[in-house]
Design an enzyme around this catalytic site. Structure first.
Site, PDB file in Angstrom:
ATOM      1  N   HIS A 154     -11.106   6.907   1.981  1.00 31.55           N
ATOM      2  CA  HIS A 154     -10.596   6.769   0.611  1.00 31.55           C
ATOM      3  C   HIS A 154     -11.663   5.982  -0.153  1.00 31.55           C
ATOM      4  O   HIS A 154     -12.373   5.154   0.436  1.00 31.55           O
ATOM      5  CB  HIS A 154      -9.296   5.975   0.706  1.00 31.55           C
ATOM      6  CG  HIS A 154      -8.554   5.775  -0.578  1.00 31.55           C
ATOM      7  ND1 HIS A 154      -8.941   4.850  -1.508  1.00 31.55           N
ATOM      8  CD2 HIS A 154      -7.439   6.362  -1.071  1.00 31.55           C
ATOM      9  CE1 HIS A 154      -8.088   4.870  -2.523  1.00 31.55           C
ATOM     10  NE2 HIS A 154      -7.166   5.786  -2.286  1.00 31.55           N
ATOM     11  N   ASP A 190      -8.917   0.340   7.742  1.00 38.95           N
ATOM     12  CA  ASP A 190      -8.116   0.547   6.529  1.00 38.95           C
ATOM     13  C   ASP A 190      -6.777   1.125   6.994  1.00 38.95           C
ATOM     14  O   ASP A 190      -6.687   2.289   7.380  1.00 38.95           O
ATOM     15  CB  ASP A 190      -8.877   1.518   5.617  1.00 38.95           C
ATOM     16  CG  ASP A 190      -8.017   2.031   4.461  1.00 38.95           C
ATOM     17  OD1 ASP A 190      -6.811   1.710   4.404  1.00 38.95           O
ATOM     18  OD2 ASP A 190      -8.559   2.773   3.632  1.00 38.95           O
ATOM     19  N   GLN A 225      -2.597   4.011   5.397  1.00 43.52           N
ATOM     20  CA  GLN A 225      -1.750   5.135   5.835  1.00 43.52           C
ATOM     21  C   GLN A 225      -1.285   4.972   7.271  1.00 43.52           C
ATOM     22  O   GLN A 225      -0.515   5.801   7.764  1.00 43.52           O
ATOM     23  CB  GLN A 225      -2.519   6.459   5.710  1.00 43.52           C
ATOM     24  CG  GLN A 225      -2.972   6.791   4.301  1.00 43.52           C
ATOM     25  CD  GLN A 225      -1.815   7.119   3.367  1.00 43.52           C
ATOM     26  OE1 GLN A 225      -0.714   7.450   3.802  1.00 43.52           O
ATOM     27  NE2 GLN A 225      -2.046   7.003   2.070  1.00 43.52           N
ATOM     28  N   LYS A 276       3.250   1.477   0.667  1.00 44.35           N
ATOM     29  CA  LYS A 276       3.218   2.698   1.496  1.00 44.35           C
ATOM     30  C   LYS A 276       4.135   2.541   2.703  1.00 44.35           C
ATOM     31  O   LYS A 276       4.215   3.401   3.567  1.00 44.35           O
ATOM     32  CB  LYS A 276       1.797   2.958   1.988  1.00 44.35           C
ATOM     33  CG  LYS A 276       0.756   2.896   0.870  1.00 44.35           C
ATOM     34  CD  LYS A 276      -0.041   4.139   0.747  1.00 44.35           C
ATOM     35  CE  LYS A 276      -1.214   3.900  -0.172  1.00 44.35           C
ATOM     36  NZ  LYS A 276      -1.498   5.043  -1.019  1.00 44.35           N
ATOM     37  N   CYS A 320      -8.652  10.554  -4.193  1.00 41.05           N
ATOM     38  CA  CYS A 320      -9.577   9.404  -4.104  1.00 41.05           C
ATOM     39  C   CYS A 320     -10.515   9.567  -2.916  1.00 41.05           C
ATOM     40  O   CYS A 320     -10.816   8.594  -2.195  1.00 41.05           O
ATOM     41  CB  CYS A 320      -8.837   8.085  -4.001  1.00 41.05           C
ATOM     42  SG  CYS A 320      -7.865   7.696  -5.452  1.00 41.05           S
TER      43      CYS A 320
HETATM   44  N1  PMP Z   1      -6.967   3.539   1.772  1.00 41.14           N
HETATM   45  C1  PMP Z   1      -6.216   4.614   1.970  1.00 41.14           C
HETATM   46  C2  PMP Z   1      -6.441   5.454   3.200  1.00 41.14           C
HETATM   47  C3  PMP Z   1      -5.219   4.955   1.048  1.00 41.14           C
HETATM   48  O1  PMP Z   1      -4.458   6.027   1.250  1.00 41.14           O
HETATM   49  C4  PMP Z   1      -5.033   4.131  -0.092  1.00 41.14           C
HETATM   50  C5  PMP Z   1      -3.982   4.482  -1.134  1.00 41.14           C
HETATM   51  N2  PMP Z   1      -3.963   5.828  -1.486  1.00 41.14           N
HETATM   52  C6  PMP Z   1      -5.837   3.004  -0.232  1.00 41.14           C
HETATM   53  C7  PMP Z   1      -6.794   2.734   0.719  1.00 41.14           C
HETATM   54  C8  PMP Z   1      -5.654   2.085  -1.383  1.00 41.14           C
HETATM   55  O2  PMP Z   1      -4.398   1.478  -1.329  1.00 41.14           O
HETATM   56  P1  PMP Z   1      -3.837   0.651  -2.581  1.00 41.14           P
HETATM   57  O3  PMP Z   1      -3.993   1.543  -3.773  1.00 41.14           O
HETATM   58  O4  PMP Z   1      -2.407   0.386  -2.227  1.00 41.14           O
HETATM   59  O5  PMP Z   1      -4.659  -0.594  -2.683  1.00 41.14           O
END
Ligand code: PMP
Length: 407
Positions: free
Chosen positions: A122, A201, A204, A227, A365
């Site tokens: 991401h 990270d 997910q 999440k 993203c």
């Molecule tokens: N890493 C991953 C794999 C994600 O799916 C996301 C959210 N889509 C993020 C980082 C960022 O998370 P947040 O927007 O809650 O900070």
């Protein structure tokens, strides 16, 4: 407790609403999950019973708010199987957690150092490292994936060396659902790059299985409350105590100092040293309620249920003429990314929305990943514990309608 889907759904008030005059089919869980009544109640209870600032007041409510807030930290520490509660730093979410680590690392990286990420990142776990490397003059390396969306583990290992100072990887890919074998990958890092620190990270990863930072053996694990059935605007960064202990401070201000003069300041101890300012107290309490709620579910059955949802989607997709599944790694959770031939994913999303079905479309993203896969983006249905086989089937009824209307 046995897994009763109707009883679980009944705990999520939003699932009984209608959109565009149709019952809501919420399949955008990788973006954010819905909140059970237990979490909503915890937020209301905090604000109606004991709202007050933490750690500061010499009064009853402040003590009570501090107790609930610090209990929430214990809940996160237990959930991750952390060694010490001081290893849990409250953040606004995964993005902030990764930034705390990357900003600190940017001060430590040397010009010959390398940082290794993967093609699955991401942007939150890519741009941060790209910018940290730029600042330090270090080199960013990217471990490739195979065409099915699984990480190429041999290539990952081959990119590790004594020059590798940091490795960042997702537990689970938000765009494809690929589950990385983070424990085995960390072991490889320890063997080939003993001085490298490892960040997972977990945005997910947390809502789909049991996370154990001690068995993964990483140095940092970042995730978001929203999440995991919790509120938005709150998350946690776990860091190994010996690494976090002298991690460069991130924000300066109240809560994080030991002593201050007009000329200088000294920093307090973990965890407050990395938590300047008034935190999201109610958010932390709500996130702990979400973790307690989730942890009470029978995990094996939760996993079986999610596996059935994705299996049904894959089976229906195989029968659907002109549908291409994007990402079919052998280890994969309930993320179903796809394209309908000749139809833009945004149009698919629009037609589904009119039928009450919420999915996400676009690059998720993960622009470099989309480029690697040769697609401008995908339509993504992502499943959670409260989704049903019937909803998966409705997705495909909706897709047939979209195909009729758009092709
Ligand atoms: N890493 C991953 C794999 C994600 O799916 C996301 C959210 N889509 C993020 C980082 C960022 O998370 P947040 O927007 O809650 O900070």
């Amino acid at each position: 407790m046995s897994f009763d889907i109707a009883a679980i759904r009944a705990q999520f008030p939003i699932l009984s609403r209608q959109v565009h005059g149709k019952p809501l089919v919420y399949l955008d869980n990788a973006a954010t999950t819905q909140k059970p009544q237990a979490v909503i109640d915890a937020l209301v209870r905090f604000y109606s019973e004991c709202n007050s600032n933490v750690h500061r007041g010499a009064h009853y409510l402040s003590d009570e708010a501090t107790r609930r807030y610090e209990h929430a930290r214990d809940v996160v520490a237990n959930f991750l199987n952390a060694n010490r509660r001081e290893e849990v730093i409250w953040t606004s979410g995964t993005t902030e957690g990764i930034n705390i680590v990357a900003k600190g690392m940017a001060e430590r990286l040397q010009a010959n150092d390398e940082v290794l990420v993967t093609e699955l990142e991401h942007h939150a776990n890519l741009v941060t490292w790209q910018q940290a490397c730029k600042k330090a003059g270090a080199t960013l390396k990217v471990a490739p994936i195979l065409n099915n969306g699984a990480l190429d583990q041999a290539a990952f290992a081959a990119l590790l060396s004594s020059q590798t100072a940091f490795v960042a990887m997702p537990h689970v890919s938000n765009a494809l659902g690929t589950v990385n074998p983070v424990q085995a990958l960390t072991r490889t890092v320890r063997e080939k790059s003993p001085r490298a620190l490892v960040l997972v990270d977990g945005a997910q990863g947390v809502a789909h299985g049991d996370v154990n930072v001690q068995s993964i053996d990483c140095d940092f694990y970042a995730f978001s409350g929203h999440k995991l059935f919790g509120p938005t605007g709150v998350g946690a960064l776990w860091g190994r105590y010996s690494v976090l202990e002298d991690w460069p401070v991130w924000l300066t201000g109240g809560e994080m100092i030991a002593s201050v003069s007009y000329q200088d300041a000294t920093w307090g101890a973990l965890p407050n040293r990395l938590e300047a300012g008034t935190p999201n107290i109610a958010g932390a309490v709500g996130m702990a309620a979400a973790i307690e709620w989730f942890s009470a579910l029978p995990l094996v059955e939760v996993k079986q249920h999610e596996a059935q949802l994705i299996e049904r989607a894959v089976a229906l997709g195989e029968e659907f003429d002109g549908l291409t599944l994007v990402g079919n790694a052998p280890e994969k959770i309930g993320v179903y990314s796809f394209n309908l031939n000749g139809i833009h994913p945004a149009d698919v999303g629009f037609i589904l929305d009119r039928q009450g079905i919420a999915i996400r479309t676009g690059d998720h993203c993960a622009q470099p990943l989309m480029k690697r896969l040769g697609v401008p983006g995908t339509a993504r249905a992502s499943f959670s514990i409260y989704n049903t086989i019937d909803e998966v089937e409705q997705l495909f009824i909706g897709l047939r309608k979209a195909k009729e209307m758009l092709s």
